[in-house]
Scaffold this active site. Structure first.
Site, PDB file in Angstrom:
ATOM      1  N   LYS A   8       0.859  -1.191   0.000  1.00  0.00           N
ATOM      2  CA  LYS A   8       0.000   0.000   0.000  1.00  0.00           C
ATOM      3  C   LYS A   8       0.895   1.240   0.000  1.00  0.00           C
ATOM      4  O   LYS A   8       1.862   1.304   0.769  1.00  0.00           O
ATOM      5  CB  LYS A   8      -0.864  -0.062   1.267  1.00  0.00           C
ATOM      6  CG  LYS A   8      -1.770   1.103   1.489  1.00  0.00           C
ATOM      7  CD  LYS A   8      -2.723   0.756   2.641  1.00  0.00           C
ATOM      8  CE  LYS A   8      -3.462   1.979   3.109  1.00  0.00           C
ATOM      9  NZ  LYS A   8      -4.466   1.652   4.128  1.00  0.00           N
ATOM     10  N   HIS A  36      -0.230   4.528   0.337  1.00  0.00           N
ATOM     11  CA  HIS A  36      -0.725   5.689   1.078  1.00  0.00           C
ATOM     12  C   HIS A  36      -1.004   5.289   2.531  1.00  0.00           C
ATOM     13  O   HIS A  36      -0.767   4.146   2.906  1.00  0.00           O
ATOM     14  CB  HIS A  36      -1.996   6.238   0.411  1.00  0.00           C
ATOM     15  CG  HIS A  36      -3.118   5.254   0.401  1.00  0.00           C
ATOM     16  ND1 HIS A  36      -3.202   4.218  -0.494  1.00  0.00           N
ATOM     17  CD2 HIS A  36      -4.185   5.124   1.222  1.00  0.00           C
ATOM     18  CE1 HIS A  36      -4.285   3.507  -0.252  1.00  0.00           C
ATOM     19  NE2 HIS A  36      -4.899   4.033   0.784  1.00  0.00           N
TER      20      HIS A  36
END
Ligand SMILES: O=P(O)(O)OC[C@H]1O[C@H](OP(=O)(O)OP(=O)(O)O)[C@H](O)[C@@H]1O
Ligand SMILES: O=C(O)c1cc(=O)[nH]c(=O)[nH]1
Length: 225
Positions: free
Chosen positions: A107, A109
């Protein structure tokens, strides 16, 4: 057969997590049976399955096969609910164990990264997965835990398919190979051998028994390989 073995196989058949037919495996092999842990798809079903894992671990600990561990790690994806359900089962039995798992795609963010849950650094980790065939998923998990600073105490799976990784060269299974290469205990709730006993004793599964035997003759591992 140990109680947790037959209980697990019965639960898996009832949940249709264990199916017979023609299935393509991750390794590319065509198998007459398949274990889909995703079919343990309710709270009661997962709790029953987690109880089988916990009993198998307890039997292995009593036999001195597995040592101490202080974190459960579930490899994505199917290992995630399994490790989580097992952590809940341990809580029910009075032990609060940290739990962690990975993302298949990192991921970029928010908190970022590919690990979720309790930090692995300095922990003795028990890997919790569904099935071992060629050992690819387990090797990946070993790499992830090593990178995160954890040490692996062992591996627990629901089903050891007991397949030779490369039958043209040796009859050693992935579980045996991982155990030898990494010096790690691999605990399975049940194995193909247990499924064969069940299929041999059950009139409902009589038709499957021969196909399972033929598959084992072609790809099966040998206990002393
Ligand atoms: O021993 P192997 O040959 O690696 O095969 C077994 C692995 O294959 C499946 O995972 P898969 O990567 O298909 O992912 P999933 O958990 O996302 O279904 C299964 O859940 C095991 O983890
Ligand atoms: O080898 C596999 O890919 C495999 C076998 C099996 O029985 N279940 C599963 O999820 N994957």
């Amino acid at each position: 057969m140990h109680d947790h073995r037959s209980r697990f196989l019965q639960l898996a058949l009832r949940a249709q997590a264990l199916r017979f037919g023609e299935f393509t495996l991750k390794s590319g092999r065509t198998s007459p049976y398949f274990f889909n842990a995703g079919r343990f798809d309710s709270g009661v079903a997962l709790a029953g399955l987690a109880g089988c894992y916990a009993d198998a671990i307890e039997a292995a600990a009593t036999a001195g096969v597995i040592g101490e561990f202080d974190l459960l790690f579930g490899p994505a994806y199917k290992g995630i609910p399994l490790a989580t359900a097992l952590a809940c089962e341990y809580a029910r039995r009075g032990r609060d164990l940290p739990v962690a798992f990975n993302r298949k795609e990192a991921k970029a963010h928010g908190e970022g990264g590919s690990l979720i849950g309790a930090p692995l650094d300095g922990r003795r980790v028990l890997i919790v997965d569904d099935v071992i065939t060629a050992g690819t998923a387990i090797r990946e998990a070993l790499g992830i835990i090593d990178q995160a600073g954890g040490s692996v105490a062992g591996i627990v799976i629901a089903l050891d398919r007991q397949e030779a990784v490369d039958p043209s060269r040796s009859r050693r299974s992935a579980a045996q190979t991982v155990a030898i290469e990494y010096g790690l205990p691999v605990v399975a709730v049940a194995s193909l051998a247990d499924l064969l006993v069940l299929a041999g004793d059950s009139s409902d599964l009589a038709g499957q028994h021969e196909r399972l035997l033929a598959y084992r003759a072609e790809y099966g591992s040998s206990p002393d390989a």
